[in-house]
Motif scaffolding. Structure first.
Motif, PDB file in Angstrom:
ATOM      1  N   VAL A 245       0.845  -1.202   0.000  1.00 38.01           N
ATOM      2  CA  VAL A 245       0.000   0.000   0.000  1.00 38.01           C
ATOM      3  C   VAL A 245       0.880   1.251   0.000  1.00 38.01           C
ATOM      4  O   VAL A 245       0.595   2.227  -0.706  1.00 38.01           O
ATOM      5  CB  VAL A 245      -0.960   0.002   1.207  1.00 38.01           C
ATOM      6  CG1 VAL A 245      -1.673   1.358   1.335  1.00 38.01           C
ATOM      7  CG2 VAL A 245      -1.982  -1.116   1.070  1.00 38.01           C
ATOM      8  N   ARG A 246       1.964   1.223   0.757  1.00 32.92           N
ATOM      9  CA  ARG A 246       2.874   2.380   0.802  1.00 32.92           C
ATOM     10  C   ARG A 246       3.434   2.667  -0.595  1.00 32.92           C
ATOM     11  O   ARG A 246       3.503   3.820  -1.034  1.00 32.92           O
ATOM     12  CB  ARG A 246       4.013   2.122   1.789  1.00 32.92           C
ATOM     13  CG  ARG A 246       4.803   3.392   2.125  1.00 32.92           C
ATOM     14  CD  ARG A 246       6.030   3.075   2.999  1.00 32.92           C
ATOM     15  NE  ARG A 246       5.712   2.271   4.151  1.00 32.92           N
ATOM     16  CZ  ARG A 246       5.221   2.750   5.294  1.00 32.92           C
ATOM     17  NH1 ARG A 246       4.942   4.041   5.402  1.00 32.92           N
ATOM     18  NH2 ARG A 246       4.987   1.948   6.309  1.00 32.92           N
ATOM     19  N   ALA A 247       3.826   1.614  -1.304  1.00 29.83           N
ATOM     20  CA  ALA A 247       4.367   1.784  -2.660  1.00 29.83           C
ATOM     21  C   ALA A 247       3.304   2.317  -3.617  1.00 29.83           C
ATOM     22  O   ALA A 247       3.592   3.160  -4.476  1.00 29.83           O
ATOM     23  CB  ALA A 247       4.911   0.446  -3.169  1.00 29.83           C
ATOM     24  N   ILE A 248       2.067   1.860  -3.463  1.00 28.25           N
ATOM     25  CA  ILE A 248       0.971   2.323  -4.322  1.00 28.25           C
ATOM     26  C   ILE A 248       0.701   3.803  -4.094  1.00 28.25           C
ATOM     27  O   ILE A 248       0.511   4.576  -5.049  1.00 28.25           O
ATOM     28  CB  ILE A 248      -0.303   1.482  -4.077  1.00 28.25           C
ATOM     29  CG1 ILE A 248      -0.099   0.063  -4.624  1.00 28.25           C
ATOM     30  CG2 ILE A 248      -1.533   2.131  -4.716  1.00 28.25           C
ATOM     31  CD1 ILE A 248      -1.151  -0.936  -4.187  1.00 28.25           C
ATOM     32  N   VAL A 249       0.705   4.223  -2.839  1.00 26.15           N
ATOM     33  CA  VAL A 249       0.490   5.644  -2.516  1.00 26.15           C
ATOM     34  C   VAL A 249       1.620   6.500  -3.105  1.00 26.15           C
ATOM     35  O   VAL A 249       1.377   7.574  -3.668  1.00 26.15           O
ATOM     36  CB  VAL A 249       0.375   5.846  -0.989  1.00 26.15           C
ATOM     37  CG1 VAL A 249       0.412   7.332  -0.631  1.00 26.15           C
ATOM     38  CG2 VAL A 249      -0.911   5.211  -0.472  1.00 26.15           C
ATOM     39  N   LYS A 250       2.868   6.023  -2.988  1.00 26.68           N
ATOM     40  CA  LYS A 250       4.009   6.745  -3.567  1.00 26.68           C
ATOM     41  C   LYS A 250       3.830   6.923  -5.077  1.00 26.68           C
ATOM     42  O   LYS A 250       4.027   8.015  -5.615  1.00 26.68           O
ATOM     43  CB  LYS A 250       5.310   5.972  -3.302  1.00 26.68           C
ATOM     44  CG  LYS A 250       5.852   6.066  -1.901  1.00 26.68           C
ATOM     45  CD  LYS A 250       7.158   5.267  -1.827  1.00 26.68           C
ATOM     46  CE  LYS A 250       7.690   5.176  -0.413  1.00 26.68           C
ATOM     47  NZ  LYS A 250       8.903   4.312  -0.340  1.00 26.68           N
ATOM     48  N   VAL A 251       3.481   5.829  -5.745  1.00 28.55           N
ATOM     49  CA  VAL A 251       3.334   5.870  -7.198  1.00 28.55           C
ATOM     50  C   VAL A 251       2.159   6.761  -7.598  1.00 28.55           C
ATOM     51  O   VAL A 251       2.240   7.519  -8.574  1.00 28.55           O
ATOM     52  CB  VAL A 251       3.173   4.441  -7.770  1.00 28.55           C
ATOM     53  CG1 VAL A 251       2.769   4.483  -9.238  1.00 28.55           C
ATOM     54  CG2 VAL A 251       4.476   3.663  -7.608  1.00 28.55           C
ATOM     55  N   GLU A 327      -1.994   4.075   8.382  1.00 32.38           N
ATOM     56  CA  GLU A 327      -0.589   3.995   8.817  1.00 32.38           C
ATOM     57  C   GLU A 327       0.347   4.633   7.797  1.00 32.38           C
ATOM     58  O   GLU A 327       1.299   5.323   8.156  1.00 32.38           O
ATOM     59  CB  GLU A 327      -0.191   2.535   9.057  1.00 32.38           C
ATOM     60  CG  GLU A 327       1.194   2.391   9.661  1.00 32.38           C
ATOM     61  CD  GLU A 327       1.473   1.004  10.211  1.00 32.38           C
ATOM     62  OE1 GLU A 327       2.658   0.702  10.452  1.00 32.38           O
ATOM     63  OE2 GLU A 327       0.505   0.227  10.382  1.00 32.38           O
ATOM     64  N   VAL A 328       0.080   4.426   6.521  1.00 31.30           N
ATOM     65  CA  VAL A 328       0.949   4.965   5.472  1.00 31.30           C
ATOM     66  C   VAL A 328       0.860   6.481   5.383  1.00 31.30           C
ATOM     67  O   VAL A 328       1.874   7.173   5.239  1.00 31.30           O
ATOM     68  CB  VAL A 328       0.582   4.331   4.100  1.00 31.30           C
ATOM     69  CG1 VAL A 328       1.232   5.097   2.955  1.00 31.30           C
ATOM     70  CG2 VAL A 328       1.006   2.870   4.067  1.00 31.30           C
ATOM     71  N   THR A 329      -0.350   7.018   5.458  1.00 33.84           N
ATOM     72  CA  THR A 329      -0.543   8.468   5.257  1.00 33.84           C
ATOM     73  C   THR A 329      -0.518   9.275   6.547  1.00 33.84           C
ATOM     74  O   THR A 329      -0.347  10.489   6.506  1.00 33.84           O
ATOM     75  CB  THR A 329      -1.888   8.735   4.565  1.00 33.84           C
ATOM     76  OG1 THR A 329      -2.970   8.346   5.433  1.00 33.84           O
ATOM     77  CG2 THR A 329      -1.987   7.982   3.242  1.00 33.84           C
ATOM     78  N   GLY A 330      -0.736   8.610   7.688  1.00 30.66           N
ATOM     79  CA  GLY A 330      -0.827   9.332   8.951  1.00 30.66           C
ATOM     80  C   GLY A 330      -2.148  10.061   9.121  1.00 30.66           C
ATOM     81  O   GLY A 330      -2.296  10.889  10.028  1.00 30.66           O
ATOM     82  N   LYS A 331      -3.122   9.738   8.277  1.00 35.57           N
ATOM     83  CA  LYS A 331      -4.430  10.389   8.339  1.00 35.57           C
ATOM     84  C   LYS A 331      -5.470   9.430   8.920  1.00 35.57           C
ATOM     85  O   LYS A 331      -5.359   8.215   8.735  1.00 35.57           O
ATOM     86  CB  LYS A 331      -4.880  10.813   6.941  1.00 35.57           C
ATOM     87  CG  LYS A 331      -3.986  11.835   6.272  1.00 35.57           C
ATOM     88  CD  LYS A 331      -4.469  12.127   4.858  1.00 35.57           C
ATOM     89  CE  LYS A 331      -3.567  13.124   4.144  1.00 35.57           C
ATOM     90  NZ  LYS A 331      -4.011  13.375   2.750  1.00 35.57           N
ATOM     91  N   PRO A 332      -6.498   9.951   9.591  1.00 37.71           N
ATOM     92  CA  PRO A 332      -7.588   9.077  10.065  1.00 37.71           C
ATOM     93  C   PRO A 332      -8.462   8.658   8.888  1.00 37.71           C
ATOM     94  O   PRO A 332      -8.488   9.333   7.842  1.00 37.71           O
ATOM     95  CB  PRO A 332      -8.352   9.974  11.042  1.00 37.71           C
ATOM     96  CG  PRO A 332      -8.124  11.357  10.526  1.00 37.71           C
ATOM     97  CD  PRO A 332      -6.724  11.361   9.979  1.00 37.71           C
ATOM     98  N   LYS A 333      -9.199   7.572   9.075  1.00 33.63           N
ATOM     99  CA  LYS A 333     -10.026   7.072   7.977  1.00 33.63           C
ATOM    100  C   LYS A 333     -11.103   8.062   7.551  1.00 33.63           C
ATOM    101  O   LYS A 333     -11.570   8.024   6.411  1.00 33.63           O
ATOM    102  CB  LYS A 333     -10.648   5.726   8.349  1.00 33.63           C
ATOM    103  CG  LYS A 333     -11.591   5.741   9.538  1.00 33.63           C
ATOM    104  CD  LYS A 333     -12.063   4.321   9.849  1.00 33.63           C
ATOM    105  CE  LYS A 333     -12.996   4.267  11.042  1.00 33.63           C
ATOM    106  NZ  LYS A 333     -13.428   2.875  11.355  1.00 33.63           N
TER     107      LYS A 333
END
Length: 338
Positions: A245-251, A327-333
């Motif tokens: 998921v972290r890689a997808i958000v980066k891309v 967790e990846v973005t540090g934002k709440p849902k």
């Protein structure tokens, strides 16, 4: 003996320093993840995830269609899949265990109509009149899409919003592989098609059909792609899923910021002309959020259109797991589409 030990220590020191500088060892990585995606314009950026992944080795595998990707996930040939909200609801309707973990890129749908047909872009009244004329002549008005893909649902929803019943007013033709849409139009096998970019833009560029509408005036809106996995994958390799998921958000962020890279990626994966890739990008919207209310509305619309049998709206909402994006973005849902 002490001299030998000191010499060995001196020889080992550079090796230990190199290992430290190299970062985490393979032993510190999560187990590898197989990520499947289809060859549509908004799916192709997932081919870049192995390059931007940290803490996990991603094997990004391309498939011809979203249906093929979903089949691979359910048969446990891959671990994580790019599918559509439609695939997600369909899988839940059939009783499969599937979990949404991230959005990706939306849009990419176009309704195209035969060049010779006397209907202008956006003229829904004219289209309805033409369909009625075909009925009077005893001819079927043939409309096509790749059944099971977002464009099929977008078309059906847009038709319903304008008073056209796909099951009664027209004849639906299923063309499973979107890359075959252009030839179906050229051979005169259909009057209208709802295709996915970059193939929709290709159809317009080679003048196999003309633009009619973007089919976004229905419950699904522009929503298209969803990243999903199975509960057993989360249980056995949660960190691998997280890093994917972290890689997808980066891309995704890269695609939003660097349009030339987006165009180049589409061209490399699909092999289509750069002009077509550039045109396709104008109809694509990077967005990693998962839209809970819209996902439920899509499921409700699918049942209304008899696309699925049961009411899966509760399951559609329940099975969206926001913990990875949080967790990846540090934002709440609540800021991620919940």
């Amino acid at each position: 003996m002490g001299v030998i030990k000191r010499g060995a220590a001196l020889m080992l020191a550079p090796l230990l320093l190199s290992a430290a500088l190299a970062g985490p060892s393979r032993a510190d990585e999560a187990p590898p993840v197989k990520l499947g995606y289809s060859k549509c314009a908004h799916c192709t950026p997932l081919s870049l995830t192995p390059r931007y992944a940290t803490g996990v080795k991603i094997d990004a595998i391309s498939f011809n269609t979203g249906n093929d990707v979903l089949t691979a996930l359910l048969s446990k040939s891959i671990d994580v899949a790019q599918v559509t909200y439609l695939h997600y609801a369909t899988a839940l309707d059939k009783g499969f265990a599937i979990v949404g973990i991230s959005g990706q890129i939306n849009g990419g749908s176009q309704i195209l109509i035969g060049n010779s047909l006397p209907v202008a872009a956006g003229d829904w009244a004219g289209l309805k009149n033409l369909i009625e004329e075909y009925k009077k002549q005893g001819k079927p008005f043939r409309v096509a899409a790749s059944r099971g893909n977002a464009q099929d649902l977008h078309m059906r929803g847009a038709f319903a919003a304008h008073g056209i019943d796909v099951n009664k007013d027209v004849r639906f033709i299923n063309i499973p592989n979107p890359s075959d849409h252009v030839q179906a139009l050229r051979r005169g096998e259909v009057e209208l098609i709802c295709s996915v970019d970059p193939f929709a833009t290709q159809i317009r560029e080679v003048k196999a059909a003309k633009f009619f509408a973007f089919p976004y005036d229905q419950a699904a809106g522009k929503l298209t792609n969803l990243i999903v996995t199975r509960p057993d994958v989360i249980a056995s390799n949660r960190r691998g899923v997280l890093e994917t998921v972290r890689a997808i958000v980066k891309v995704n962020d890269l695609m939003a910021a660097d349009q030339p890279l987006f165009i180049d990626t589409i061209q490399k994966v699909t092999g289509l002309d750069k002009t077509i890739a550039a045109g396709a990008v104008q109809n694509l919207y990077p967005d990693y959020k998962m839209y809970r209310a819209s996902a439920a509305a899509i499921a409700a619309m699918m049942r209304q259109l008899k696309y699925i049998n049961g009411d899966v709206t509760a399951a559609v909402e329940k099975n969206l797991d926001y913990s990875f994006l949080e967790e990846v973005t540090g934002k709440p849902k609540t800021e991620l589409g919940y």
